[in-house]
Design a protein around this motif. Structure first.
Motif, PDB file in Angstrom:
ATOM      1  N   ALA A 122       5.287   8.447  -8.756  1.00  0.00           N
ATOM      2  CA  ALA A 122       4.995   9.784  -8.238  1.00  0.00           C
ATOM      3  C   ALA A 122       5.471  10.869  -9.196  1.00  0.00           C
ATOM      4  CB  ALA A 122       5.652   9.956  -6.873  1.00  0.00           C
ATOM      5  N   CYS A 123       6.623  10.661  -9.818  1.00  0.00           N
ATOM      6  CA  CYS A 123       7.215  11.731 -10.622  1.00  0.00           C
ATOM      7  C   CYS A 123       6.715  11.749 -12.064  1.00  0.00           C
ATOM      8  CB  CYS A 123       8.745  11.615 -10.590  1.00  0.00           C
ATOM      9  SG  CYS A 123       9.417  11.933  -8.938  1.00  0.00           S
ATOM     10  N   THR A 124       6.240  10.622 -12.565  1.00  0.00           N
ATOM     11  CA  THR A 124       5.751  10.629 -13.949  1.00  0.00           C
ATOM     12  C   THR A 124       4.233  10.788 -14.031  1.00  0.00           C
ATOM     13  OG1 THR A 124       5.633   8.216 -13.993  1.00  0.00           O
ATOM     14  CG2 THR A 124       7.662   9.221 -14.803  1.00  0.00           C
ATOM     15  N   ILE A 125       3.499  10.204 -13.103  1.00  0.00           N
ATOM     16  CA  ILE A 125       2.029  10.288 -13.136  1.00  0.00           C
ATOM     17  C   ILE A 125       1.534  11.323 -12.135  1.00  0.00           C
ATOM     18  CG2 ILE A 125      -0.131   8.966 -13.043  1.00  0.00           C
ATOM     19  CD1 ILE A 125       1.914   7.862 -15.057  1.00  0.00           C
ATOM     20  N   GLY A 126       2.167  11.365 -10.983  1.00  0.00           N
ATOM     21  CA  GLY A 126       1.723  12.239  -9.897  1.00  0.00           C
ATOM     22  C   GLY A 126       1.018  11.444  -8.813  1.00  0.00           C
ATOM     23  N   ALA A 127       1.321  11.756  -7.581  1.00  0.00           N
ATOM     24  CA  ALA A 127       0.714  11.032  -6.462  1.00  0.00           C
ATOM     25  C   ALA A 127       0.496  11.981  -5.307  1.00  0.00           C
ATOM     26  CB  ALA A 127       1.622   9.881  -6.008  1.00  0.00           C
ATOM     27  N   ASP A 128      -0.738  11.964  -4.765  1.00  0.00           N
ATOM     28  CA  ASP A 128      -1.019  12.743  -3.553  1.00  0.00           C
ATOM     29  C   ASP A 128      -0.936  11.873  -2.313  1.00  0.00           C
ATOM     30  OD1 ASP A 128      -1.837  15.255  -4.904  1.00  0.00           O
ATOM     31  OD2 ASP A 128      -3.374  13.921  -5.727  1.00  0.00           O
ATOM     32  N   ARG A 129      -1.195  10.592  -2.506  1.00  0.00           N
ATOM     33  CA  ARG A 129      -1.244   9.672  -1.367  1.00  0.00           C
ATOM     34  C   ARG A 129      -0.913   8.282  -1.908  1.00  0.00           C
ATOM     35  NH1 ARG A 129      -6.783  10.333   1.544  1.00  0.00           N
ATOM     36  NH2 ARG A 129      -5.898  12.399   1.910  1.00  0.00           N
ATOM     37  N   ILE A 130      -0.118   7.541  -1.161  1.00  0.00           N
ATOM     38  CA  ILE A 130       0.240   6.180  -1.591  1.00  0.00           C
ATOM     39  C   ILE A 130       0.016   5.215  -0.432  1.00  0.00           C
ATOM     40  CG2 ILE A 130       2.017   4.674  -2.557  1.00  0.00           C
ATOM     41  CD1 ILE A 130       3.514   7.151  -3.522  1.00  0.00           C
ATOM     42  N   ILE A 131      -0.688   4.136  -0.736  1.00  0.00           N
ATOM     43  CA  ILE A 131      -0.905   3.089   0.255  1.00  0.00           C
ATOM     44  C   ILE A 131      -0.241   1.814  -0.263  1.00  0.00           C
ATOM     45  CG2 ILE A 131      -2.621   1.657   1.439  1.00  0.00           C
ATOM     46  CD1 ILE A 131      -4.611   4.030   0.976  1.00  0.00           C
ATOM     47  N   MET A 132       0.664   1.272   0.503  1.00  0.00           N
ATOM     48  CA  MET A 132       1.298   0.003   0.127  1.00  0.00           C
ATOM     49  C   MET A 132       0.571  -1.132   0.836  1.00  0.00           C
ATOM     50  SD  MET A 132       5.309  -1.107   0.457  1.00  0.00           S
ATOM     51  CE  MET A 132       5.804  -0.349  -1.096  1.00  0.00           C
ATOM     52  N   ILE A 133       0.245  -2.159   0.065  1.00  0.00           N
ATOM     53  CA  ILE A 133      -0.378  -3.341   0.666  1.00  0.00           C
ATOM     54  C   ILE A 133       0.444  -4.567   0.309  1.00  0.00           C
ATOM     55  CG2 ILE A 133      -2.697  -2.333   0.615  1.00  0.00           C
ATOM     56  CD1 ILE A 133      -3.331  -4.058  -1.798  1.00  0.00           C
ATOM     57  N   GLY A 134       0.192  -5.659   0.984  1.00  0.00           N
ATOM     58  CA  GLY A 134       0.929  -6.886   0.706  1.00  0.00           C
ATOM     59  C   GLY A 134       0.918  -7.796   1.914  1.00  0.00           C
ATOM     60  N   SER A 135       1.922  -8.653   1.976  1.00  0.00           N
ATOM     61  CA  SER A 135       1.990  -9.607   3.073  1.00  0.00           C
ATOM     62  C   SER A 135       3.240  -9.337   3.895  1.00  0.00           C
ATOM     63  CB  SER A 135       2.000 -11.036   2.538  1.00  0.00           C
ATOM     64  OG  SER A 135       3.096 -11.204   1.663  1.00  0.00           O
ATOM     65  N   ALA A 136       3.283  -9.939   5.064  1.00  0.00           N
ATOM     66  CA  ALA A 136       4.424  -9.741   5.961  1.00  0.00           C
ATOM     67  C   ALA A 136       4.530 -10.927   6.904  1.00  0.00           C
ATOM     68  CB  ALA A 136       4.251  -8.450   6.771  1.00  0.00           C
ATOM     69  N   GLY A 137       5.730 -11.062   7.475  1.00  0.00           N
ATOM     70  CA  GLY A 137       5.933 -12.078   8.507  1.00  0.00           C
ATOM     71  C   GLY A 137       5.877 -11.417   9.875  1.00  0.00           C
TER      72      GLY A 137
END
Lengths: 232, 276
Positions: A63-78
């Motif tokens: 976010a601080c070096t490239i810039g981000a307006d929106r972030i979506i985290m994906i992956g797996s979970a139990g």
């Protein structure tokens, strides 16, 4: 807009990376990222590493070096056994709670409020509009449920520990990075959302009973559905 | 004490009823874990007996009566709240028999009503609810079976309403139209079922007494962003039958299920309709 899709490991981004034809973008804070375009928008795919500390560093660096307006985290979970979610389902976070934060009250369980420090928030709400849009997109990819997620520093080592956390927090799933995203989003003023495929039941360490491939496929399938529907 | 997982949809009528419970403003001896999912997912999960407490379509309830019983609070029944058959201008109802109908799920009460109207299962294509009207407008399907806030917005898509299945049902039976209710898995026991009913009732009562309080939660989950449409949705679907199904509501649900059984659209059950 700069949209980031982040995941703990490369494998959790590989399908999206191929679909978007994302090329290597660089490194930020020691974390690798890829870059693609979606119409007039830039879509970055970032690898955060496993665990809450690595994820916090990565998301902040992105976010601080490239810039981000929106972030979506994906992956797996139990999934917690009582949640109703099953392996291959998709879960969308409405909030993230950090299980161990605060005064220890049991195995893997902390009480943030018991610290007596006013700005300790053990539970952080994620962006409601983004959570709603992700839930709608997730319904196109799989059966999906939305609700509270639990971030853990250490995953439940057995079904007993999972049951204890389940009773204490009443979350749908446990994962290892989500609270870092929620905290970064809150502090940096970025819309954040989280989608995870269910790979296993929390506390079951028999990996023969897991299905990481299905979890990764389902979670990643939400991304193009979201982009088509909500990122014009 | 075990946490009870309670499933409901992001639709405004459900979130209005559940907001106080979800946000911890209700005193209850039970701890609840909310999981929000679209109604067709909840219907499918009910078939798999996944959740202890769930909102479901009455069509789905008819399929799972051996494992779920209905609660008195939280149902969506009423007058003038029926599903609509919509199309592009120029079509007429006689084409419905052979037409392709886009609809939001296979276990929905809307589909059951259309099946009862036609006397057989319709030719259908399943779609996410929000995709139905655009698909009809583009001519990808002949008709759309729309529910909920679609009643208020189909004209914005250039569509016309050909049939109000709610009006048809009311003329045929004289009863309010049953759409969906909240059911409890029978293995949790009658005492727990009562506690759940009381908790939902308290949540709804609090929302009625403080109608602005749940709106942030409602709007956070609703796909329809217009607050006026959302308010109309709540007014229509959260009514006296939501407070308490009552004898009239129970009879309406029983009528729907018995007609579906007679038409061979769902299996029968010897168990009581209600959870306690």
């Amino acid at each position: 807009m700069n949209l980031w899709v982040v995941a703990a490991v490369e494998n959790e981004l590989n399908i999206v990376r191929a679909e978007l034809s994302a090329g290597f973008g660089g490194m930020a804070g020691g974390h690798r990222y890829y870059r693609a375009s979606w119409g007039r928008h830039s879509v970055y795919l970032g690898v955060t590493g496993v665990g809450i500390v690595s994820a916090a560093v990565a998301v902040t660096a992105f976010a601080c070096t490239i810039g981000a307006d929106r972030i979506i985290m994906i992956g797996s979970a139990g999934a917690y056994p009582g949640s109703g979610l099953q392996i291959g389902d998709v879960a969308v976070a409405s909030s993230e709670t950090f299980s161990e934060l605060g005064v220890r009250e049991g195995p893997g369980i902390g009480n943030g409020g018991a610290l007596g420090v006013s700005d300790v928030e053990q539970t952080i709400l994620l962006d409601k509009g983004l959570a709603r849009d992700l839930a709608h997109a997730a319904n196109e990819a799989a059966h999906a449920g939305s609700g509270r997620f639990l971030t853990v520093a250490g995953v439940s080592e057995d079904l007993g520990c999972a049951a204890t956390r389940d009773r204490h927090f009443g979350a749908l799933v446990e994962n290892m990075e989500g609270y870092a995203l929620a905290s970064a989003g809150q502090k940096l003023g970025i819309e954040v959302g989280e989608v995870r495929g269910i790979s296993n039941y929390a506390g079951n360490r028999d990996k023969g009973a897991w299905n990481l491939d299905a979890a990764n496929e389902r979670a990643q399938a939400v991304v193009p559905a979201y982009l088509r529907k909500y990122l014009q | 004490m075990k946490t009870l997982t309670i499933g409901y949809s992001p639709c405004p009528n459900d979130t209005f009823i559940m907001a106080a419970l979800a946000e911890g403003r209700v005193d209850t001896p039970r701890k609840f874990r909310p999981v929000l999912a679209d109604v067709e997912t909840l219907n499918q999960w009910a078939v798999e007996s996944r959740l202890e407490v769930t909102k479901l379509s009455f069509m789905a309830l008819g399929m799972v009566r051996e494992s779920y019983g209905l609660l008195r609070t939280g149902s969506a029944l009423g007058w003038g709240c029926g599903p609509l058959i919509v199309s592009r201008p120029g079509r007429n109802l006689s084409e419905l028999e052979r037409g392709l109908v886009a609809m939001p799920g296979i276990l929905t009460s809307a589909r059951l009503l259309l099946s009862l109207y036609l006397g057989r299962e319709p030719g259908s294509r399943q779609m996410v609810f929000s995709d139905i009207m655009p698909a009809v407008a583009r001519g990808e399907v002949d008709f759309g079976l729309i529910i909920h806030e679609g009643r208020f917005t189909y004209r914005q898509h250039g569509l016309i309403a050909l049939l109000d299945l709610g009006e048809w049902w009311q003329a045929a039976t004289g009863r309010p139209l049953p759409l969906g209710g909240i059911a409890v898995r029978r293995d949790v026991g009658e005492q727990t079922a009562r506690q759940v009913d009381e908790a939902i009732s308290s949540s709804l009562k609090r929302a009625r007494e403080n109608p602005d309080e749940p709106m942030k939660y409602v709007l956070a989950h609703s796909q329809e962003m217009d607050p006026e449409v959302t308010a109309r949705h709540i007014d229509l679907y959260v009514n006296s039958f939501s407070d308490d199904l009552g004898a009239a509501g129970e009879q309406a649900v029983a009528t729907l299920l018995s007609r579906a059984e007679e038409a061979g659209l769902m299996p029968g059950s010897t168990l009581p309709l209600m959870a306690y």
